[in-house]
Design a protein around this motif. Structure first.
Motif, PDB file in Angstrom:
ATOM      1  N   VAL A  79       8.817  28.753  21.004  1.00  0.00           N
ATOM      2  CA  VAL A  79       8.509  30.014  21.692  1.00  0.00           C
ATOM      3  C   VAL A  79       8.108  29.772  23.163  1.00  0.00           C
ATOM      4  N   ASN A  80       7.673  28.548  23.468  1.00  0.00           N
ATOM      5  CA  ASN A  80       7.307  28.208  24.855  1.00  0.00           C
ATOM      6  C   ASN A  80       8.566  28.004  25.692  1.00  0.00           C
ATOM      7  N   THR A  81       9.296  29.086  25.892  1.00  0.00           N
ATOM      8  CA  THR A  81      10.538  29.069  26.673  1.00  0.00           C
ATOM      9  C   THR A  81      10.676  30.406  27.389  1.00  0.00           C
TER      10      THR A  81
ATOM     11  N   TYR B  91      -5.799  31.418  22.110  1.00  0.00           N
ATOM     12  CA  TYR B  91      -6.954  30.540  21.868  1.00  0.00           C
ATOM     13  C   TYR B  91      -7.263  29.616  23.051  1.00  0.00           C
ATOM     14  N   TYR B  92      -6.353  29.478  23.984  1.00  0.00           N
ATOM     15  CA  TYR B  92      -6.615  28.601  25.134  1.00  0.00           C
ATOM     16  C   TYR B  92      -7.276  29.338  26.302  1.00  0.00           C
ATOM     17  N   GLN B  93      -7.590  30.609  26.091  1.00  0.00           N
ATOM     18  CA  GLN B  93      -8.296  31.330  27.155  1.00  0.00           C
ATOM     19  C   GLN B  93      -9.772  30.926  27.148  1.00  0.00           C
TER      20      GLN B  93
ATOM     21  N   GLY C 255       2.147  30.234  34.285  1.00  0.00           N
ATOM     22  CA  GLY C 255       3.397  29.804  33.662  1.00  0.00           C
ATOM     23  C   GLY C 255       3.127  28.804  32.561  1.00  0.00           C
ATOM     24  N   CYS C 256       4.077  27.895  32.352  1.00  0.00           N
ATOM     25  CA  CYS C 256       3.920  26.887  31.289  1.00  0.00           C
ATOM     26  C   CYS C 256       4.806  25.707  31.660  1.00  0.00           C
ATOM     27  N   SER C 257       4.207  24.523  31.756  1.00  0.00           N
ATOM     28  CA  SER C 257       4.989  23.359  32.180  1.00  0.00           C
ATOM     29  C   SER C 257       6.066  23.015  31.161  1.00  0.00           C
ATOM     30  N   LEU C 258       5.800  23.318  29.909  1.00  0.00           N
ATOM     31  CA  LEU C 258       6.799  23.042  28.866  1.00  0.00           C
ATOM     32  C   LEU C 258       8.007  23.983  29.023  1.00  0.00           C
ATOM     33  N   ALA C 259       7.727  25.267  29.183  1.00  0.00           N
ATOM     34  CA  ALA C 259       8.826  26.214  29.406  1.00  0.00           C
ATOM     35  C   ALA C 259       9.597  25.831  30.673  1.00  0.00           C
TER      36      ALA C 259
ATOM     37  N   GLU D  18      -7.451  20.812  29.831  1.00  0.00           N
ATOM     38  CA  GLU D  18      -7.416  22.250  30.088  1.00  0.00           C
ATOM     39  C   GLU D  18      -6.082  22.604  30.741  1.00  0.00           C
ATOM     40  N   CYS D  19      -5.464  23.653  30.243  1.00  0.00           N
ATOM     41  CA  CYS D  19      -4.173  24.079  30.800  1.00  0.00           C
ATOM     42  C   CYS D  19      -4.439  24.885  32.074  1.00  0.00           C
ATOM     43  N   LYS D  20      -3.962  24.351  33.189  1.00  0.00           N
ATOM     44  CA  LYS D  20      -4.265  25.002  34.470  1.00  0.00           C
ATOM     45  C   LYS D  20      -3.658  26.405  34.555  1.00  0.00           C
ATOM     46  N   TYR D  21      -2.608  26.642  33.792  1.00  0.00           N
ATOM     47  CA  TYR D  21      -1.980  27.972  33.810  1.00  0.00           C
ATOM     48  C   TYR D  21      -2.821  28.965  33.008  1.00  0.00           C
ATOM     49  N   MET D  22      -3.210  28.560  31.813  1.00  0.00           N
ATOM     50  CA  MET D  22      -4.062  29.436  30.984  1.00  0.00           C
ATOM     51  C   MET D  22      -5.342  29.785  31.733  1.00  0.00           C
ATOM     52  N   ARG D  23      -5.851  28.791  32.478  1.00  0.00           N
ATOM     53  CA  ARG D  23      -7.146  28.968  33.143  1.00  0.00           C
ATOM     54  C   ARG D  23      -7.067  29.827  34.402  1.00  0.00           C
TER      55      ARG D  23
ATOM     56  N   PRO E 155       0.857  19.400  17.548  1.00  0.00           N
ATOM     57  CA  PRO E 155       2.112  18.627  17.504  1.00  0.00           C
ATOM     58  C   PRO E 155       2.827  18.469  18.851  1.00  0.00           C
ATOM     59  N   GLU E 156       2.297  19.064  19.912  1.00  0.00           N
ATOM     60  CA  GLU E 156       2.870  18.791  21.239  1.00  0.00           C
ATOM     61  C   GLU E 156       2.405  17.443  21.790  1.00  0.00           C
ATOM     62  N   CYS E 157       1.477  16.775  21.066  1.00  0.00           N
ATOM     63  CA  CYS E 157       1.028  15.442  21.513  1.00  0.00           C
ATOM     64  C   CYS E 157       2.098  14.396  21.172  1.00  0.00           C
TER      65      CYS E 157
ATOM     66  N   GLY F 270      -2.726  35.213  28.412  1.00  0.00           N
ATOM     67  CA  GLY F 270      -2.121  33.971  27.950  1.00  0.00           C
ATOM     68  C   GLY F 270      -1.231  33.513  29.079  1.00  0.00           C
ATOM     69  N   VAL F 271      -0.050  33.026  28.752  1.00  0.00           N
ATOM     70  CA  VAL F 271       0.868  32.635  29.827  1.00  0.00           C
ATOM     71  C   VAL F 271       2.129  33.506  29.799  1.00  0.00           C
ATOM     72  N   HIS F 272       2.942  33.352  30.838  1.00  0.00           N
ATOM     73  CA  HIS F 272       4.037  34.284  31.097  1.00  0.00           C
ATOM     74  C   HIS F 272       4.984  34.464  29.907  1.00  0.00           C
TER      75      HIS F 272
ATOM     76  N   ALA G 202       8.358  18.445  27.750  1.00  0.00           N
ATOM     77  CA  ALA G 202       6.998  18.187  27.257  1.00  0.00           C
ATOM     78  C   ALA G 202       5.994  19.068  28.003  1.00  0.00           C
ATOM     79  N   CYS G 203       4.805  19.148  27.435  1.00  0.00           N
ATOM     80  CA  CYS G 203       3.694  19.898  28.038  1.00  0.00           C
ATOM     81  C   CYS G 203       2.799  18.932  28.794  1.00  0.00           C
ATOM     82  N   HIS G 204       2.441  19.280  30.011  1.00  0.00           N
ATOM     83  CA  HIS G 204       1.648  18.367  30.846  1.00  0.00           C
ATOM     84  C   HIS G 204       0.247  18.128  30.283  1.00  0.00           C
ATOM     85  N   VAL G 205      -0.267  19.057  29.493  1.00  0.00           N
ATOM     86  CA  VAL G 205      -1.617  18.881  28.930  1.00  0.00           C
ATOM     87  C   VAL G 205      -1.550  17.927  27.734  1.00  0.00           C
ATOM     88  N   HIS G 206      -0.659  18.224  26.813  1.00  0.00           N
ATOM     89  CA  HIS G 206      -0.605  17.433  25.570  1.00  0.00           C
ATOM     90  C   HIS G 206      -0.069  16.027  25.783  1.00  0.00           C
ATOM     91  N   GLU G 207       0.721  15.837  26.829  1.00  0.00           N
ATOM     92  CA  GLU G 207       1.223  14.485  27.146  1.00  0.00           C
ATOM     93  C   GLU G 207       0.095  13.561  27.612  1.00  0.00           C
TER      94      GLU G 207
HETATM   95 FE1  SF4 Z   1       2.367  25.482  28.209  1.00  0.00          FE
HETATM   96 FE2  SF4 Z   1       1.068  23.236  27.725  1.00  0.00          FE
HETATM   97 FE3  SF4 Z   1      -0.231  25.275  28.809  1.00  0.00          FE
HETATM   98 FE4  SF4 Z   1       0.569  25.365  26.216  1.00  0.00          FE
HETATM   99  S1  SF4 Z   1      -0.946  23.992  27.122  1.00  0.00           S
HETATM  100  S2  SF4 Z   1       0.777  26.987  27.747  1.00  0.00           S
HETATM  101  S3  SF4 Z   1       2.507  24.243  26.340  1.00  0.00           S
HETATM  102  S4  SF4 Z   1       1.470  24.131  29.758  1.00  0.00           S
END
Ligand code: SF4
Ligand code: 13P
Length: 315
Positions: free
Chosen positions: A113-115, A25-27, A85-89, A270-275, A199-201, A60-62, A171-176
């Motif tokens: 699952v974000n690992t 959904y973040y695409q 990638g994913c900042s949380l992972a 916006e998640c820079k990785y998803m984008r 809930p990542e907020c 999506g992400v890796h 933590a996730c850089h977007v939700h933080e």
């Molecule tokens: Fe990872 Fe955050 Fe992007 Fe979700 S929004 S994929 S938790 S960096």
């Protein structure tokens, strides 16, 4: 190449190669619109587990590609951009998590699952934001639990289950980034708006939410809700595409948007990785069958167990 031609080529290739395109959904909206399946991270894993396609393109992400590959080792899993990638992972390196787990040997390890696959291999049961409460509720009440890597999701699950899970500090850089101030400012403008938060907020942000849930849960709520027609959406802005599509008459406002004249629209929702993913990259990876996900066989053998356990426990 023109967008229409790219889409035509993607359609030709997916048929020719028996490929399926799955998108989170973040695409961006254009990717969601050409995907065979769009969903949250749980639904993507569930779809991967049951697809009969030969190739899965995971937009999506890796870690989402890794999960699909672990579940379908005989299929070719491609991602449009290896850098997604994913900042949380990343906030949970496997070697450090291993030390943490070893330091608490009597604990059950629950991982979001974000690992990485390597962290999943150290895990007893994987969860997503859709099923985390349901799965933790199924563990014996006196079970000692380690939860990683998201401290915000972990705190939230502690609060709704009454558990006292030991949390990894990730933590996730977007939700933080979401701030109480931005939400309160918008609430002044839209006093009857419902606040939908992932809930990542942070807990101070979740305290302002009418609904806390995964991307799928927030979408479901928006579709079903008959209490007002304005929603402040406190998660990655990609989810607005499906919300708007499903409810064209409702008003979805991404937080933080431009809240006052002169303020600059902040792209931190916006998640820079998803984008990193684009239609063109989907076309190229499908055409050349590049960006294939590989998971070390020993790691995959261990990591598949907590993922399968999750799929069983979320039924
Ligand atoms: Fe990872 Fe955050 Fe992007 Fe979700 S929004 S994929 S938790 S960096
Ligand atoms: P969902 O499980 O809601 O799809 O969330 C995934 C994610 O990466 C949130 O940042």
């Amino acid at each position: 190449m023109e967008t229409t031609q790219i889409i035509r080529e993607i359609n030709r290739l997916r048929k020719e190669k028996n490929a399926v395109i799955m998108a989170h959904y973040y695409q961006t909206g254009d990717i969601q619109d050409i995907a065979d399946f769009v969903g949250d991270s749980l639904a993507l894993a569930q779809q991967a587990a049951k697809t009969d396609a030969d190739i899965i393109v995971l937009a999506g992400v890796h870690f989402m590609g890794e999960t699909a590959k672990i579940l379908c080792p005989d299929k070719k899993v491609l991602v449009p951009d290896m850098e997604a990638g994913c900042s949380l992972a990343d906030s949970c390196p496997a070697d450090q998590f291993e030390q943490f787990v070893k330091a608490h040997p009597d604990h059950t390890v629950v991982s979001y699952v974000n690992t990485s696959a390597a962290v999943k291999a150290l895990t007893d049961v994987v969860v997503t934001s859709t099923n985390a409460k349901k799965i933790v509720d199924q563990l014996p009440e006196d079970e000692k639990i380690i939860f990683g890597p998201d401290r915000n999701l972990g705190n939230y699950i502690n609060s709704v289950t009454g558990r006292d899970m030991l949390l990894w500090d990730g933590a996730c850089h977007v939700h933080e980034q979401f701030s109480v101030e931005a939400i309160l400012e918008l609430k002044k403008q839209y006093p009857s708006a419902k606040v939908l938060a992932h809930p990542e907020c942070k807990s101070v942000v979740l305290a302002l939410a009418d609904v806390v849930g995964s991307t799928q849960a927030l979408l479901n709520y928006a579709v079903r809700s008959d209490s007002g027609d304005t929603f402040l959406v406190v998660t990655e802005a990609g989810i607005l595409h499906q919300m708007q599509k499903a409810c064209p008459d409702k008003n979805f406002i991404p937080v933080p948007p431009e809240v006052s004249e002169g303020s600059i629209g902040c792209m931190c929702n916006e998640c820079k990785y998803m984008r990193l993913n684009t239609l063109e990259k989907i076309y190229l990876c499908l055409r050349d069958e590049v960006n294939e996900i590989h998971v070390d066989a020993e790691v995959a053998k261990k990591a598949v167990l907590p993922i399968r356990r999750m799929l069983q426990m979320s039924n």
